[in-house]
Design a protein around this motif. Structure first.
Motif, PDB file in Angstrom:
ATOM      1  N   GLN A 187     -50.935  88.529 103.414  1.00  0.00           N
ATOM      2  CA  GLN A 187     -49.733  88.105 104.122  1.00  0.00           C
ATOM      3  C   GLN A 187     -49.745  88.553 105.578  1.00  0.00           C
ATOM      4  O   GLN A 187     -48.857  88.211 106.340  1.00  0.00           O
ATOM      5  CB  GLN A 187     -48.499  88.667 103.420  1.00  0.00           C
ATOM      6  CG  GLN A 187     -48.301  88.056 102.043  1.00  0.00           C
ATOM      7  CD  GLN A 187     -47.044  88.573 101.379  1.00  0.00           C
ATOM      8  OE1 GLN A 187     -46.414  89.522 101.855  1.00  0.00           O
ATOM      9  NE2 GLN A 187     -46.673  87.981 100.278  1.00  0.00           N
ATOM     10  N   ASN A 188     -50.737  89.358 105.977  1.00  0.00           N
ATOM     11  CA  ASN A 188     -50.855  89.785 107.368  1.00  0.00           C
ATOM     12  C   ASN A 188     -49.552  90.387 107.869  1.00  0.00           C
ATOM     13  O   ASN A 188     -48.993  89.967 108.876  1.00  0.00           O
ATOM     14  CB  ASN A 188     -51.289  88.614 108.251  1.00  0.00           C
ATOM     15  CG  ASN A 188     -52.572  87.984 107.761  1.00  0.00           C
ATOM     16  OD1 ASN A 188     -53.580  88.663 107.612  1.00  0.00           O
ATOM     17  ND2 ASN A 188     -52.531  86.705 107.485  1.00  0.00           N
ATOM     18  N   VAL A 204     -50.087 101.126 101.615  1.00  0.00           N
ATOM     19  CA  VAL A 204     -51.057 100.341 102.378  1.00  0.00           C
ATOM     20  C   VAL A 204     -50.835 100.595 103.858  1.00  0.00           C
ATOM     21  O   VAL A 204     -49.698 100.537 104.346  1.00  0.00           O
ATOM     22  CB  VAL A 204     -50.903  98.829 102.091  1.00  0.00           C
ATOM     23  CG1 VAL A 204     -51.855  98.016 102.963  1.00  0.00           C
ATOM     24  CG2 VAL A 204     -51.150  98.533 100.615  1.00  0.00           C
ATOM     25  N   VAL A 205     -51.889 100.912 104.587  1.00  0.00           N
ATOM     26  CA  VAL A 205     -51.806 101.068 106.038  1.00  0.00           C
ATOM     27  C   VAL A 205     -52.500  99.884 106.694  1.00  0.00           C
ATOM     28  O   VAL A 205     -53.447  99.306 106.145  1.00  0.00           O
ATOM     29  CB  VAL A 205     -52.441 102.382 106.520  1.00  0.00           C
ATOM     30  CG1 VAL A 205     -51.636 103.575 106.010  1.00  0.00           C
ATOM     31  CG2 VAL A 205     -53.886 102.488 106.079  1.00  0.00           C
ATOM     32  N   GLY A 206     -52.004  99.500 107.872  1.00  0.00           N
ATOM     33  CA  GLY A 206     -52.581  98.363 108.577  1.00  0.00           C
ATOM     34  C   GLY A 206     -52.621  98.591 110.067  1.00  0.00           C
ATOM     35  O   GLY A 206     -51.899  99.439 110.613  1.00  0.00           O
ATOM     36  N   GLY A 207     -53.478  97.860 110.725  1.00  0.00           N
ATOM     37  CA  GLY A 207     -53.583  97.931 112.171  1.00  0.00           C
ATOM     38  C   GLY A 207     -53.987  96.600 112.759  1.00  0.00           C
ATOM     39  O   GLY A 207     -54.672  95.799 112.100  1.00  0.00           O
ATOM     40  N   LEU A 208     -53.546  96.329 113.969  1.00  0.00           N
ATOM     41  CA  LEU A 208     -53.906  95.099 114.678  1.00  0.00           C
ATOM     42  C   LEU A 208     -54.197  95.450 116.128  1.00  0.00           C
ATOM     43  O   LEU A 208     -53.445  96.209 116.761  1.00  0.00           O
ATOM     44  CB  LEU A 208     -52.775  94.076 114.600  1.00  0.00           C
ATOM     45  CG  LEU A 208     -53.012  92.727 115.291  1.00  0.00           C
ATOM     46  CD1 LEU A 208     -52.301  91.612 114.544  1.00  0.00           C
ATOM     47  CD2 LEU A 208     -52.526  92.740 116.746  1.00  0.00           C
ATOM     48  N   LEU A 209     -55.286  94.911 116.619  1.00  0.00           N
ATOM     49  CA  LEU A 209     -55.687  95.120 118.006  1.00  0.00           C
ATOM     50  C   LEU A 209     -55.896  93.768 118.663  1.00  0.00           C
ATOM     51  O   LEU A 209     -56.604  92.913 118.126  1.00  0.00           O
ATOM     52  CB  LEU A 209     -56.984  95.933 118.064  1.00  0.00           C
ATOM     53  CG  LEU A 209     -57.527  96.274 119.454  1.00  0.00           C
ATOM     54  CD1 LEU A 209     -56.579  97.224 120.176  1.00  0.00           C
ATOM     55  CD2 LEU A 209     -58.919  96.902 119.329  1.00  0.00           C
ATOM     56  N   LEU A 249     -58.053  91.333 116.116  1.00  0.00           N
ATOM     57  CA  LEU A 249     -58.685  91.875 114.919  1.00  0.00           C
ATOM     58  C   LEU A 249     -57.664  92.709 114.164  1.00  0.00           C
ATOM     59  O   LEU A 249     -56.981  93.558 114.760  1.00  0.00           O
ATOM     60  CB  LEU A 249     -59.897  92.734 115.291  1.00  0.00           C
ATOM     61  CG  LEU A 249     -60.645  93.402 114.129  1.00  0.00           C
ATOM     62  CD1 LEU A 249     -61.300  92.342 113.257  1.00  0.00           C
ATOM     63  CD2 LEU A 249     -61.685  94.388 114.671  1.00  0.00           C
ATOM     64  N   GLY A 250     -57.540  92.461 112.873  1.00  0.00           N
ATOM     65  CA  GLY A 250     -56.562  93.198 112.074  1.00  0.00           C
ATOM     66  C   GLY A 250     -57.110  93.519 110.696  1.00  0.00           C
ATOM     67  O   GLY A 250     -58.011  92.854 110.195  1.00  0.00           O
ATOM     68  N   ALA A 251     -56.552  94.562 110.071  1.00  0.00           N
ATOM     69  CA  ALA A 251     -56.961  94.948 108.727  1.00  0.00           C
ATOM     70  C   ALA A 251     -55.837  95.726 108.063  1.00  0.00           C
ATOM     71  O   ALA A 251     -55.031  96.383 108.734  1.00  0.00           O
ATOM     72  CB  ALA A 251     -58.234  95.791 108.771  1.00  0.00           C
ATOM     73  N   GLU A 252     -55.783  95.644 106.737  1.00  0.00           N
ATOM     74  CA  GLU A 252     -54.853  96.432 105.933  1.00  0.00           C
ATOM     75  C   GLU A 252     -55.617  96.970 104.736  1.00  0.00           C
ATOM     76  O   GLU A 252     -56.457  96.265 104.158  1.00  0.00           O
ATOM     77  CB  GLU A 252     -53.657  95.584 105.493  1.00  0.00           C
ATOM     78  CG  GLU A 252     -52.808  95.113 106.666  1.00  0.00           C
ATOM     79  CD  GLU A 252     -51.688  94.168 106.264  1.00  0.00           C
ATOM     80  OE1 GLU A 252     -51.510  93.969 105.049  1.00  0.00           O
ATOM     81  OE2 GLU A 252     -51.005  93.647 107.153  1.00  0.00           O
TER      82      GLU A 252
END
Length: 455
Positions: free
Chosen positions: A23-24, A413-418, A425-428
């Motif tokens: 789901q971003n 859940v941790v996530g980051g977006l750059l 670029l993003g990831a969870e």
């Protein structure tokens, strides 16, 4: 003939579509990436865009009860290290679920026209869901740990084993409008082209047999001794596929999966709807529903088979091989017989998001936000509560966002977006909880037109 192409096809869909609960959530809080507009068509991007084909928006991830995908792949391939690893089976649940999804834009662009924002996209989506009981792996384990190779396991009771695949292409057009300073609305209409829809399930497969210790040895069959016992087979498979389908032998029993190429198996419509509302300065509330719609699968693209039998089986030296299995991914094992096929309608697995965001800083360059999201998948509904904070100046080259989510059945859940210019670029990743989960996405786009906040 024992052929595993049907299940191998499903597993390929699994590996290629590992984006279960994709789901971003982190990207939802950054209006400076065009993916935010794709998640909610009412969230307006700063500029128009042209997405780089294929890599303009690529989203990949998974959610699974298995500790990791290596465990799953090794178990399904009956790797010796897994078959002899008691700790693997101790960690496994009675019912192990997984959901995967792939979203990819083949082509996408959007542009401003006055107070209106328009967008067009062509994309591919694949949804995969499975429920795999522990008893299935116990059967694989016992069958393959035998000294005799393909040897009948005398006691089996497998229930509630299912797999579902839904793959389709979409061509969509989106429209968003700023009604006033407080309220925006948006929507996207999509023409859906069905590629594959597979529904396989084993409600129960069980037998309790008396049999020789080594049935491969003719001398082990004692004269006057009756072998066999009770057998139950309750299963079904339905395949809608424009480039092939199920093959049947002369007795009408499923024998193979025919992969003759790619074709359109059905058509449908889908809709994304969204709205945002700013009750006070700097605060924005938002709501969206994605993938409302259906797919109508053509009768000519559908094949199906069922098994629903309870019987007392007499095993002999001549027929016992019918109950031997090279593996659970063997259609012959389930003895399903062809039934009349008709066209039918399937859903698109919708997603709902409800969020709020507050801007901070003299130039509103920071934000904090919260969101509730739910995805209604084939096997289960997965919900999440998320919090995010970011450095998101509207006209800056650099953006960064961090998020934390608590996802039902998964945990923390941790996530980051750059964002660096045209690249995102993003990831969870789930770092605590009973279910493994990750989500990876990237985007490359070229901004077009004037910024909405330039003087």
């Amino acid at each position: 003939m024992r052929n595993e192409r049907f299940f191998l096809t499903m597993m390929v869909c699994t590996i290629l579509s590992m984006a279960g609960f994709a789901q971003n959530r982190t990207a939802y809080f950054n209006d400076n990436v065009y993916l935010s507009n794709r998640l909610n068509p009412a969230k307006l991007p700063e500029r128009g865009y042209i997405a780089i084909p294929v890599f303009g928006s690529f989203q990949y991830g998974m959610s699974s009860d298995f500790t990791n995908m290596t465990d799953l792949i090794y178990a399904l391939s009956t790797d010796e290290s897994i078959l002899n690893d008691d700790s693997f089976y101790d960690r496994m649940k009675v019912d192990n679920r997984m959901n995967f999804r792939l979203n990819m834009d083949v082509f996408a662009f959007g542009w401003w026209k006055g107070q209106n924002f328009w967008s067009v996209n062509v994309g591919l989506k694949t949804d995969f869901g499975a429920s795999i009981p522990k008893s299935l792996f116990e059967f694989v384990r016992e069958n393959n740990r035998s000294d005799y190779g393909q040897t009948l396991v005398p006691n089996v009771d497998i229930r509630n084993f299912s797999m579902n695949v839904n793959a389709y292409a979409e061509a969509g057009i989106g429209y968003s409008r700023r009604i006033n300073e407080k309220f925006t609305v948006g929507g996207r209409a999509k023409l859906i082209f069905g590629l594959a829809n597979i529904d396989f399930g084993v409600d129960r497969m069980a037998w309790n047999f008396d049999m020789p210790d080594n049935p491969d040895n003719p001398s082990s069959w004692q004269d006057g001794q009756q072998y066999g016992g009770a057998s139950i087979a309750q299963s079904h498979v339905r395949v809608a596929y424009g480039g092939g389908g199920l093959d049947f032998d002369e007795n009408g029993v499923v024998s193979d999966f025919a992969f003759d190429g790619f074709g359109i198996g059905g058509y449908g419509l889908g809709f994304d709807l969204g709205a945002t509302f700013s009750p006070i300065e700097r605060l924005t509330l938002s709501a969206t529903v994605q993938d409302l719609g259906f797919l109508k699968w053509k009768k000519g693209a559908v094949t199906q088979a069922v098994a629903n039998e309870e019987e007392n089986v007499i095993l002999t030296e001549d027929n016992y091989e019918q109950y031997m299995s090279e593996g659970v991914f063997d259609l012959d094992m389930y003895e399903m017989r062809e039934v009349e096929s008709n066209g039918y309608t399937s859903g698109l697995n919708p997603t709902m998001m409800l969020g709020g965001e507050y801007r901070l800083g003299s130039k509103e360059q920071f934000n904090v936000g919260m969101m509730y999201s739910a995805r209604f998948a084939e096997q289960e509904t997965v919900s999440a509560v998320s919090m995010a904070a970011g450095y998101v100046p509207r006209t800056s080259f650099f953006n960064a966002t961090l998020s934390y989510s608590y996802v039902g059945h998964t945990g923390s859940v941790v996530g980051g977006l750059l964002r660096l210019g045209n690249f995102m670029l993003g990831a969870e990743y789930a770092f605590a909880g009973s279910r493994s989960s990750y989500d990876f996405y990237l985007g490359i786009s070229i901004g077009i037109g004037k910024s909405q906040h330039e003087d």
